[in-house]
Write an enzyme that holds these catalytic residues in place. Structure first.
Site, PDB file in Angstrom:
ATOM      1  N   GLY A  16       0.843  -1.112   0.044  1.00  0.00           N
ATOM      2  CA  GLY A  16       0.072  -0.026   0.029  1.00  0.00           C
ATOM      3  C   GLY A  16       0.987   1.265  -0.047  1.00  0.00           C
ATOM      4  O   GLY A  16       1.945   1.327   0.449  1.00  0.00           O
ATOM      5  N   ASP A 143       1.000   1.018   9.528  1.00  0.00           N
ATOM      6  CA  ASP A 143       0.544   0.267  10.731  1.00  0.00           C
ATOM      7  C   ASP A 143       1.493   0.009  11.803  1.00  0.00           C
ATOM      8  O   ASP A 143       1.357  -0.508  12.551  1.00  0.00           O
ATOM      9  CB  ASP A 143       0.126  -1.419   9.872  1.00  0.00           C
ATOM     10  CG  ASP A 143      -0.769  -1.271   8.845  1.00  0.00           C
ATOM     11  OD1 ASP A 143      -1.664  -0.305   8.732  1.00  0.00           O
ATOM     12  OD2 ASP A 143      -0.664  -2.229   7.941  1.00  0.00           O
ATOM     13  N   ARG A 178     -23.810  12.614  21.207  1.00  0.00           N
ATOM     14  CA  ARG A 178     -23.694  11.308  20.701  1.00  0.00           C
ATOM     15  C   ARG A 178     -22.656  10.678  21.110  1.00  0.00           C
ATOM     16  O   ARG A 178     -21.488  11.029  21.501  1.00  0.00           O
ATOM     17  CB  ARG A 178     -23.470  11.708  19.123  1.00  0.00           C
ATOM     18  CG  ARG A 178     -25.024  11.900  18.465  1.00  0.00           C
ATOM     19  CD  ARG A 178     -24.538  12.374  17.031  1.00  0.00           C
ATOM     20  NE  ARG A 178     -26.047  12.641  16.366  1.00  0.00           N
ATOM     21  CZ  ARG A 178     -26.028  13.149  15.059  1.00  0.00           C
ATOM     22  NH1 ARG A 178     -24.704  13.385  14.295  1.00  0.00           N
ATOM     23  NH2 ARG A 178     -27.171  13.539  14.543  1.00  0.00           N
ATOM     24  N   MET A 185      -7.363   2.128  10.524  1.00  0.00           N
ATOM     25  CA  MET A 185      -6.738   1.239   9.863  1.00  0.00           C
ATOM     26  C   MET A 185      -5.513   0.577  10.920  1.00  0.00           C
ATOM     27  O   MET A 185      -5.729   0.806  12.257  1.00  0.00           O
ATOM     28  CB  MET A 185      -5.883   1.539   8.620  1.00  0.00           C
ATOM     29  CG  MET A 185      -6.811   1.850   7.463  1.00  0.00           C
ATOM     30  SD  MET A 185      -5.748   2.333   6.075  1.00  0.00           S
ATOM     31  CE  MET A 185      -6.983   2.088   4.734  1.00  0.00           C
ATOM     32  N   ARG A 290      -3.688   7.187   4.666  1.00  0.00           N
ATOM     33  CA  ARG A 290      -2.483   6.869   3.969  1.00  0.00           C
ATOM     34  C   ARG A 290      -1.994   8.041   3.144  1.00  0.00           C
ATOM     35  O   ARG A 290      -1.045   8.028   2.288  1.00  0.00           O
ATOM     36  CB  ARG A 290      -2.612   5.437   2.983  1.00  0.00           C
ATOM     37  CG  ARG A 290      -2.850   4.019   4.016  1.00  0.00           C
ATOM     38  CD  ARG A 290      -2.141   3.121   3.058  1.00  0.00           C
ATOM     39  NE  ARG A 290      -2.387   2.782   1.704  1.00  0.00           N
ATOM     40  CZ  ARG A 290      -3.008   1.759   1.332  1.00  0.00           C
ATOM     41  NH1 ARG A 290      -3.597   0.988   2.174  1.00  0.00           N
ATOM     42  NH2 ARG A 290      -3.204   1.814   0.034  1.00  0.00           N
TER      43      ARG A 290
HETATM   44  O1  F6P Z   1      -1.026  -2.048   5.607  1.00  0.00           O
HETATM   45  C1  F6P Z   1      -1.719  -0.734   5.128  1.00  0.00           C
HETATM   46  C2  F6P Z   1      -3.077  -0.860   5.162  1.00  0.00           C
HETATM   47  O2  F6P Z   1      -3.492   0.476   4.882  1.00  0.00           O
HETATM   48  C3  F6P Z   1      -3.929  -1.245   6.297  1.00  0.00           C
HETATM   49  O3  F6P Z   1      -4.016  -0.444   7.301  1.00  0.00           O
HETATM   50  C4  F6P Z   1      -5.284  -1.621   5.717  1.00  0.00           C
HETATM   51  O4  F6P Z   1      -5.831  -2.848   6.130  1.00  0.00           O
HETATM   52  C5  F6P Z   1      -4.720  -2.066   4.379  1.00  0.00           C
HETATM   53  O5  F6P Z   1      -3.517  -1.489   4.030  1.00  0.00           O
HETATM   54  C6  F6P Z   1      -5.823  -1.516   3.351  1.00  0.00           C
HETATM   55  O6  F6P Z   1      -5.386  -2.006   1.951  1.00  0.00           O
HETATM   56  P1  F6P Z   1      -5.925  -1.760   0.458  1.00  0.00           P
HETATM   57  O7  F6P Z   1      -5.375  -0.394  -0.029  1.00  0.00           O
HETATM   58  O8  F6P Z   1      -5.853  -2.606  -0.304  1.00  0.00           O
HETATM   59  O9  F6P Z   1      -7.411  -1.410   0.949  1.00  0.00           O
END
Ligand code: F6P
Length: 365
Positions: A16, A143, A178, A185, A290
Site C-alpha cells: 500500500g 501500521d 452522541r 486502519m 495513507r
Molecule cells: O497495510 C496498510 C493498510 O492501509 C492497512 O492498514 C489496511 O488494512 C490495508 O492497507 C488496506 O489495503 P487496501 O489499500 O488494499 O485497501
C-alpha cells in the site's frame, strides 16, 4: 553480479502507498548519484520486474517530491511473484513467477535492489535474497507492525491524520450528545488506534491485541453519562475482535493477497445504540490515513532510511533491512524482521497502555 563494481541500482516500492515513500526514493537516489551510480526506478513494485518496466531516474525525477504523498514509482499490493494470480477458467490460481523476477533483474543489468515496502514486500525480498538477489529492504507501513524497527515511516502521518479527525469529531459528538465510533486502519496491530486514540482524547480504544466485550464499552459510555459527559468517542482498530466474535472482513482473501479488514465500527455502533439507547454514529477513516503530505518526522525518517539503504548496498550488506534503533539507523537481517509470527504488536505491558488505563480510558476488557 554482487561481487563486481556497483554501477546500477534498482529501486521499487511495494504494498500500500504510504506517506514518506517519496522521501526515501529521493534520499536513496541522491546519495546513489553522488556515488556515481545509475538509479533505475522499477514501476509498481515487483510487477515492474516481471514486466521489465523500468526507467533510469535523473536528478530531475526526484526534485520537489520530498513533501508529496504516494510514490512516484507506483505500487501494488496484489501481485506476489511467488503466488502470482492467474485466471484459469472461472477460478484464479497461484503461480510461482519468482524465476522470472530473478531472470529479468539479471537481464536489466542491475547490481543491487532497494525494496521499500511493508511485510509483504519485504517477505518477497527475503525469499528472493535466499535465491541470490542482492537486496536491501526499507520498512514502510502506516501500521507500524514490522519487527526489529522501533517505528516505520508513514505511521506518524497516519496517527496525525487520525488524531486530527478525532479532534473534529469531538465537536459533533459533544454538540449532539452522541457516541461517535471511529474505525481506523492498522490490520492486526493496534498501533494507529492506540496512539491516535490517546492523542485524540478517545474514551474507549479497541485494538486487536485486547479482545473486547461490548458490555464493557457500554459501561464506559453510561458511566460518562452519569458524570455529566453526555458524549463519547470510541476508536476501534479495523482488526479489533469482540470476545467470542469473528474478525470482520470487507472482502474474502484473494490469491496472493491479504484479506481486506473492516466493518467492525459499523457493527459496534449498532450494538452501542441498542444497549445504551444513545444516538450513535460510525465512520471509517480508511485511506485518508495513507494519503497526503508526510509529517516532518516521516520525511526525516524516510530520508535517513533511504540514505542508509544506499550505505548498506555500498557495504554489500544484502539480505538486510534498515531499522530505527534510536539514536541509530542500523542493519537487521530481513529474516528477523518479516515472516510468520514476527509481526510487531502492541505489547500488553506497554507503558502507553498502562498510562491510558490509569487515566480511565476503556479498552473493552
Ligand atoms: O497495510 C496498510 C493498510 O492501509 C492497512 O492498514 C489496511 O488494512 C490495508 O492497507 C488496506 O489495503 P487496501 O489499500 O488494499 O485497501
Amino acid at each position: 553480479m554482487a561481487s563486481g563494481r556497483l554501477r546500477r541500482v534498482g529501486l521499487l516500492t511495494g504494498g500500500g502507498d504510504c506517506p514518506g515513500l517519496n522521501a526515501v526514493i529521493r534520499a536513496a537516489a541522491r546519495t546513489a548519484f553522488r556515488r556515481g551510480w545509475e538509479v533505475w526506478g522499477i514501476e509498481d513494485g515487483f510487477d515492474g520486474l516481471l514486466r521489465r518496466d523500468v526507467h533510469r531516474l535523473t536528478g530531475r525525477d526526484v526534485r520537489g517530491i520530498l513533501q508529496l504523498g504516494g510514490t512516484i514509482l507506483g505500487t501494488t499490493n496484489r501481485h506476489n511473484p511467488f503466488q502470482y494470480p492467474v485466471r484459469k477458467g472461472t477460478t484464479v490460481v497461484a503461480v510461482d513467477r519468482s524465476d522470472r523476477v530473478l531472470r529479468n533483474f539479471k537481464a536489466l543489468g542491475l547490481d543491487a535492489l532497494i525494496a521499500i515496502g511493508g511485510d509483504g514486500t519485504l517477505d518477497i525480498a527475503e525469499r528472493l535474497f535466499r535465491r541470490g538477489l542482492p537486496v536491501v529492504g526499507v520498512p514502510k507501513t502506516i501500521d507500524n507492525d514490522i519487527a526489529s524497527t522501533v517505528v516505520t515511516f508513514g505511521f506518524d502521518t497516519a496517527v496525525t491524520t487520525a488524531t486530527d479527525a478525532l479532534d473534529k469529531l469531538h465537536t459533533t459528538a459533544e454538540s449532539h450528545k452522541r457516541v461517535m465510533v471511529v474505525e481506523v486502519m492498522g490490520r492486526y496491530a493496534g498501533w494507529i488506534g492506540l496512539h491516535s486514540g490517546i492523542a485524540g482524547g478517545a474514551d474507549v480504544i479497541l485494538i486487536p491485541e485486547i479482545p473486547f466485550d461490548v458490555e464493557r464499552v457500554c459501561d464506559v459510555v453510561l458511566a460518562r453519562e452519569r458524570q455529566g459527559s453526555e458524549f463519547s468517542i470510541v476508536v476501534v482498530a479495523e482488526g479489533a475482535l469482540a470476545r467470542r466474535g469473528r474478525r470482520m472482513l470487507r472482502e474474502r482473501k484473494e490469491v496472493g493477497r491479504e484479506p481486506r479488514l473492516g466493518g467492525i465500527g459499523e457493527w459496534l455502533a449498532v450494538q452501542i445504540a441498542r444497549r445504551t439507547g444513545k444516538e450513535t454514529r460510525s465512520l471509517v477513516l480508511g485511506h485518508l490515513q495513507r494519503g497526503g503530505q508526510p509529517t516532518s518526522f516521516d520525511r526525516l525518517l524516510g530520508t535517513r532510511f533511504g540514505a542508509a539503504a544506499v550505505r548498506l548496498v555500498a557495504e554489500r550488506q544484502f539480505g538486510t533491512m534498515v531499522a530505527l534503533d534510536p539514536p541509530r539507523v542500523l542493519a537487521v537481517p530481513l529474516a528477523e524482521a518479516v515472516g510468520q509470527g514476527r509481526m510487531k504488536k502492541v505489547p500488553l505491558d506497554s507503558d502507553i497502555l498502562q498510562s491510558a488505563r490509569a487515566m480511565g480510558i476503556g479498552f473493552g476488557d
